[in-house]
Design a protein around this motif. Structure first.
Motif, short mmCIF file in Angstrom:
data_model
loop_
_atom_site.label_atom_id
_atom_site.label_comp_id
_atom_site.label_asym_id
_atom_site.label_seq_id
_atom_site.Cartn_x
_atom_site.Cartn_y
_atom_site.Cartn_z
N GLY A 33 0.74 -1.33 0.12
CA GLY A 33 0.22 0.10 -0.07
C GLY A 33 1.03 1.28 -0.23
N VAL A 34 2.24 1.21 0.71
CA VAL A 34 2.45 2.62 0.61
C VAL A 34 3.50 3.12 -0.37
CG1 VAL A 34 4.50 3.39 2.22
CG2 VAL A 34 3.02 2.29 3.35
N VAL A 35 3.84 1.62 -1.22
CA VAL A 35 4.91 1.40 -2.29
C VAL A 35 3.69 1.77 -3.86
CG1 VAL A 35 5.96 0.30 -4.83
CG2 VAL A 35 6.57 -0.05 -2.53
N LEU A 36 2.36 1.69 -3.55
CA LEU A 36 1.21 2.51 -4.81
C LEU A 36 0.62 3.60 -4.50
CD1 LEU A 36 -1.13 1.12 -6.54
CD2 LEU A 36 -2.21 0.81 -4.79
N LEU A 50 3.69 10.25 -7.01
CA LEU A 50 4.88 10.59 -7.88
C LEU A 50 4.09 11.51 -9.02
CD1 LEU A 50 7.85 7.78 -6.95
CD2 LEU A 50 7.63 10.66 -7.23
N PHE A 51 3.07 9.96 -9.43
CA PHE A 51 2.55 10.06 -10.78
C PHE A 51 1.75 11.66 -11.16
CE2 PHE A 51 -1.25 9.51 -13.84
CZ PHE A 51 -1.10 9.43 -14.94
N ILE A 52 0.86 11.67 -9.38
CA ILE A 52 -0.02 12.99 -9.96
C ILE A 52 0.90 13.91 -9.65
CG2 ILE A 52 -1.89 14.25 -7.97
CD1 ILE A 52 -2.90 11.70 -7.74
N GLY A 53 2.44 14.21 -8.64
CA GLY A 53 2.95 15.52 -9.07
C GLY A 53 3.38 15.60 -10.24
N PHE A 54 3.84 14.10 -11.14
CA PHE A 54 4.27 14.46 -12.47
C PHE A 54 3.47 15.23 -13.34
CE2 PHE A 54 5.21 12.84 -16.59
CZ PHE A 54 7.10 13.54 -16.91
#
Length: 82
Positions: free
Chosen positions: A57-60, A66-70
């Motif tokens: 869950g933490v990795v997900l 990261l994806f949303i920030g990108f």
């Protein structure tokens, strides 16, 4: 291409069902089996039944952030270019 999609879908379904069955047996049924029974050698210790999903869950969530920030940074650059 449709056959390949069906094969991938079937494979993902089989893998998901296998993981669900393994985890369910490990968490729900195994605590009621004697500790000296041979079936225990096929499963990790009970502590990992909590640690593995928490780690996943933490990795997900990390990859999602990261994806949303990108995406946000990319859309911000597009607005500046206009």
């Amino acid at each position: 291409m449709e056959l390949a999609d069906r094969a991938v879908g079937f494979l993902l379904s089989v893998i998901s069902l296998s993981i669900f069955t393994y985890y369910t047996f490990w968490v729900i049924i195994l605590p009621f089996v004697d500790t000296d029974h041979f079936i225990h050698k096929y499963f990790l210790p009970q502590e990992y039944a909590i640690l593995i999903p928490i780690f996943a869950g933490v990795v997900l969530l990390s990859f999602l952030c990261l994806f949303i920030g990108f995406v946000m940074l990319k859309s911000k650059k597009k607005k500046k270019a206009q």
